[in-house]
Write a protein that holds these residues in place. Structure first.
Motif, PDB file in Angstrom:
ATOM      1  N   GLU A 133       0.814  -1.212   0.000  1.00  0.00           N
ATOM      2  CA  GLU A 133       0.000   0.000   0.000  1.00  0.00           C
ATOM      3  C   GLU A 133       0.850   1.265   0.000  1.00  0.00           C
ATOM      4  N   THR A 134       1.978   1.243   0.715  1.00  0.00           N
ATOM      5  CA  THR A 134       2.854   2.421   0.757  1.00  0.00           C
ATOM      6  C   THR A 134       3.378   2.768  -0.620  1.00  0.00           C
ATOM      7  N   ILE A 135       3.780   1.745  -1.384  1.00  0.00           N
ATOM      8  CA  ILE A 135       4.299   1.979  -2.727  1.00  0.00           C
ATOM      9  C   ILE A 135       3.210   2.562  -3.619  1.00  0.00           C
ATOM     10  N   GLN A 136       2.005   2.017  -3.527  1.00  0.00           N
ATOM     11  CA  GLN A 136       0.902   2.546  -4.327  1.00  0.00           C
ATOM     12  C   GLN A 136       0.595   3.986  -3.949  1.00  0.00           C
ATOM     13  N   THR A 137       0.650   4.294  -2.653  1.00  0.00           N
ATOM     14  CA  THR A 137       0.350   5.653  -2.191  1.00  0.00           C
ATOM     15  C   THR A 137       1.355   6.654  -2.741  1.00  0.00           C
ATOM     16  N   VAL A 138       2.652   6.325  -2.641  1.00  0.00           N
ATOM     17  CA  VAL A 138       3.692   7.231  -3.129  1.00  0.00           C
ATOM     18  C   VAL A 138       3.597   7.389  -4.640  1.00  0.00           C
ATOM     19  N   LEU A 139       3.404   6.282  -5.347  1.00  0.00           N
ATOM     20  CA  LEU A 139       3.327   6.336  -6.809  1.00  0.00           C
ATOM     21  C   LEU A 139       2.127   7.156  -7.254  1.00  0.00           C
ATOM     22  N   ASN A 140       0.976   6.944  -6.609  1.00  0.00           N
ATOM     23  CA  ASN A 140      -0.212   7.719  -6.954  1.00  0.00           C
ATOM     24  C   ASN A 140      -0.026   9.198  -6.646  1.00  0.00           C
ATOM     25  N   SER A 141       0.649   9.507  -5.537  1.00  0.00           N
ATOM     26  CA  SER A 141       0.880  10.902  -5.163  1.00  0.00           C
ATOM     27  C   SER A 141       1.777  11.599  -6.176  1.00  0.00           C
ATOM     28  N   GLU A 142       2.877  10.945  -6.564  1.00  0.00           N
ATOM     29  CA  GLU A 142       3.810  11.562  -7.502  1.00  0.00           C
ATOM     30  C   GLU A 142       3.205  11.684  -8.900  1.00  0.00           C
ATOM     31  N   VAL A 143       2.487  10.649  -9.326  1.00  0.00           N
ATOM     32  CA  VAL A 143       1.835  10.715 -10.637  1.00  0.00           C
ATOM     33  C   VAL A 143       0.740  11.783 -10.623  1.00  0.00           C
ATOM     34  N   GLY A 144       0.031  11.887  -9.503  1.00  0.00           N
ATOM     35  CA  GLY A 144      -0.988  12.936  -9.388  1.00  0.00           C
ATOM     36  C   GLY A 144      -0.390  14.329  -9.509  1.00  0.00           C
ATOM     37  N   MET A 145       0.802  14.515  -8.906  1.00  0.00           N
ATOM     38  CA  MET A 145       1.492  15.795  -9.024  1.00  0.00           C
ATOM     39  C   MET A 145       1.866  16.069 -10.480  1.00  0.00           C
ATOM     40  N   ALA A 146       2.378  15.044 -11.144  1.00  0.00           N
ATOM     41  CA  ALA A 146       2.753  15.195 -12.552  1.00  0.00           C
ATOM     42  C   ALA A 146       1.540  15.527 -13.404  1.00  0.00           C
ATOM     43  N   GLN A 147       0.401  14.907 -13.104  1.00  0.00           N
ATOM     44  CA  GLN A 147      -0.812  15.176 -13.874  1.00  0.00           C
ATOM     45  C   GLN A 147      -1.318  16.595 -13.670  1.00  0.00           C
ATOM     46  N   GLN A 148      -1.120  17.128 -12.469  1.00  0.00           N
ATOM     47  CA  GLN A 148      -1.483  18.530 -12.231  1.00  0.00           C
ATOM     48  C   GLN A 148      -0.617  19.455 -13.077  1.00  0.00           C
ATOM     49  N   LEU A 149       0.681  19.153 -13.158  1.00  0.00           N
ATOM     50  CA  LEU A 149       1.582  19.946 -13.990  1.00  0.00           C
ATOM     51  C   LEU A 149       1.200  19.836 -15.463  1.00  0.00           C
ATOM     52  N   LEU A 150       0.804  18.637 -15.890  1.00  0.00           N
ATOM     53  CA  LEU A 150       0.387  18.441 -17.279  1.00  0.00           C
ATOM     54  C   LEU A 150      -0.854  19.264 -17.609  1.00  0.00           C
ATOM     55  N   GLU A 151      -1.822  19.249 -16.698  1.00  0.00           N
ATOM     56  CA  GLU A 151      -3.039  20.036 -16.923  1.00  0.00           C
ATOM     57  C   GLU A 151      -2.726  21.519 -17.010  1.00  0.00           C
ATOM     58  N   ASN A 152      -1.796  21.980 -16.179  1.00  0.00           N
ATOM     59  CA  ASN A 152      -1.404  23.389 -16.229  1.00  0.00           C
ATOM     60  C   ASN A 152      -0.773  23.745 -17.568  1.00  0.00           C
ATOM     61  N   LEU A 153      -0.201  22.745 -18.229  1.00  0.00           N
ATOM     62  CA  LEU A 153       0.436  22.957 -19.532  1.00  0.00           C
ATOM     63  C   LEU A 153      -0.537  22.734 -20.686  1.00  0.00           C
ATOM     64  N   GLY A 154      -1.761  22.364 -20.370  1.00  0.00           N
ATOM     65  CA  GLY A 154      -2.736  22.115 -21.424  1.00  0.00           C
ATOM     66  C   GLY A 154      -2.601  20.743 -22.047  1.00  0.00           C
ATOM     67  N   LEU A 155      -1.960  19.806 -21.346  1.00  0.00           N
ATOM     68  CA  LEU A 155      -1.788  18.442 -21.849  1.00  0.00           C
ATOM     69  C   LEU A 155      -2.717  17.496 -21.096  1.00  0.00           C
TER      70      LEU A 155
ATOM     71  N   ARG B 145      -4.127  14.586 -18.830  1.00  0.00           N
ATOM     72  CA  ARG B 145      -3.630  13.983 -17.594  1.00  0.00           C
ATOM     73  C   ARG B 145      -3.050  12.603 -17.861  1.00  0.00           C
ATOM     74  N   GLU B 146      -3.631  11.885 -18.814  1.00  0.00           N
ATOM     75  CA  GLU B 146      -3.194  10.515 -19.096  1.00  0.00           C
ATOM     76  C   GLU B 146      -1.824  10.440 -19.741  1.00  0.00           C
ATOM     77  N   THR B 147      -1.221  11.615 -20.050  1.00  0.00           N
ATOM     78  CA  THR B 147       0.123  11.610 -20.646  1.00  0.00           C
ATOM     79  C   THR B 147       1.119  10.946 -19.708  1.00  0.00           C
ATOM     80  N   ILE B 148       0.905  11.059 -18.410  1.00  0.00           N
ATOM     81  CA  ILE B 148       1.668  10.289 -17.420  1.00  0.00           C
ATOM     82  C   ILE B 148       0.637   9.604 -16.540  1.00  0.00           C
ATOM     83  N   ASP B 149       0.665   8.275 -16.518  1.00  0.00           N
ATOM     84  CA  ASP B 149      -0.413   7.569 -15.824  1.00  0.00           C
ATOM     85  C   ASP B 149       0.058   6.207 -15.328  1.00  0.00           C
ATOM     86  N   ILE B 150      -0.755   5.612 -14.468  1.00  0.00           N
ATOM     87  CA  ILE B 150      -0.486   4.279 -13.930  1.00  0.00           C
ATOM     88  C   ILE B 150      -1.393   3.275 -14.632  1.00  0.00           C
TER      89      ILE B 150
END
Length: 304
Positions: free
Chosen positions: A133-155, A157-162
């Motif tokens: 569960e810890t690994i899933q939590t960290v991975l989801n958190s970091e990917v979620g951060m990346a998806q927020q950055l992608l949305e800010n760029l107009g890309l 969210r699925e450009t980086i995904d699990i």
């Protein structure tokens, strides 16, 4: 410390002498969640180094495109799940390129974005819902951060995904195959330098004009605001800043700041004698490499 599934991380010290993170080698399993979660690369994978993994992905993409390949999708796989990885690749199209690492969290956000500016149309993680569960939590958190950055760029969210391998029984995931037409080559520097350089390239490519974008409260990126009416330039914040994002050259009475180096740890807020003179702002934008003065005081000379 919460990122470690084995409880190998501990904080030693106190507020007077400072704190440091210690890794218990007898408990550490080498999963790499701590390396992914660490915003400064203070903790990082020893073998292979983050730079080596990133260079491998960059070379793989360059060779793929030289051979006429199109719409490259990077699929980061764990060597622990070889049979499941093979099943996934049989179900996915031929433009999906597997990159096998020992542990999924050993590859950080800087490498994900470096892949996007070198011809990858998407970065996926071949994960399993049976991972700790810890690994899933960290991975989801970091990917979620990346998806927020992608949305800010107009890309998308699925450009980086699990990609949870179990979900392939229900059908293929959303695949992003729009080529950004970026091939910038080697992305050099520290973890944060590599990430921000890639973000700046994507910002320019996407033509984003509103470059200051808000981020979640857990984001290790942002700025520091200084209330100049309350700041006395005591330099207490400079003394405790662990990344030297707040600094003073000593040639003038000023408090200078480099956004790229700020990890939003909050130590400057706590150290300031007046607790309301500094405040943190979770955001990201371009020109974060450029130093700027938060507080500047003109010296007045008094004649006697």
């Amino acid at each position: 410390m919460d990122a470690c599934p084995a409880g190998a991380l501990s904080s030693q010290g106190n507020d007077k002498i400072g704190h440091k993170i210690e890794i218990n080698p007898y408990l550490c399993q080498g999963v790499g969640t701590c390396a992914t979660a660490c915003p400064t690369e203070a903790i990082h994978y020893a073998l292979p180094t983050p730079q080596e993994t990133q260079k491998f992905i960059e070379r793989t993409l360059a060779n793929y495109h030289q051979q006429g390949g199109e719409n490259a999708i990077i699929l980061i796989c764990s060597s622990r799940h070889e049979s499941y990885n093979a099943m996934a690749l049989n179900a996915l199209p031929e433009n999906v390129i597997p990159v096998v690492v020992e542990e999924l969290p050993s590859v950080g956000i800087d490498t994900w974005f470096a892949a996007l500016v070198n011809g990858a149309t998407q970065v996926l993680f071949a994960a399993s819902r049976h991972m700790p569960e810890t690994i899933q939590t960290v991975l989801n958190s970091e990917v979620g951060m990346a998806q927020q950055l992608l949305e800010n760029l107009g890309l998308a969210r699925e450009t980086i995904d699990i990609l949870y391998l179990e979900s392939l029984r229900e059908g293929l995931p959303t695949l992003v195959e729009k080529d950004l037409e970026l091939r910038i080559g080697d992305v050099e520097g520290s973890k944060r330098e590599r990430l921000f350089h890639s973000l700046d390239v994507l910002t320019a490519k996407q033509g984003v004009t509103d470059t200051i974008q808000p981020l979640p409260t857990t984001a290790p990126y942002g700025t520091v605001t200084c209330d100049t009416d309350k700041c006395t330039l005591c330099m207490g914040c400079v003394a405790v800043c662990p990344t030297k994002a707040l600094y003073n050259k000593g040639d003038r009475p000023a408090l200078d700041f480099v956004e790229q180096d700020c990890v939003q740890c909050g130590m400057c807020e706590k150290r300031a004698p007046n607790l309301h003179c500094l405040s943190l702002n979770k955001s990201t934008g371009t020109k974060n490499l450029e130093p700027k003065s938060l507080r500047f005081m003109k010296r007045k000379l008094r004649s006697v």
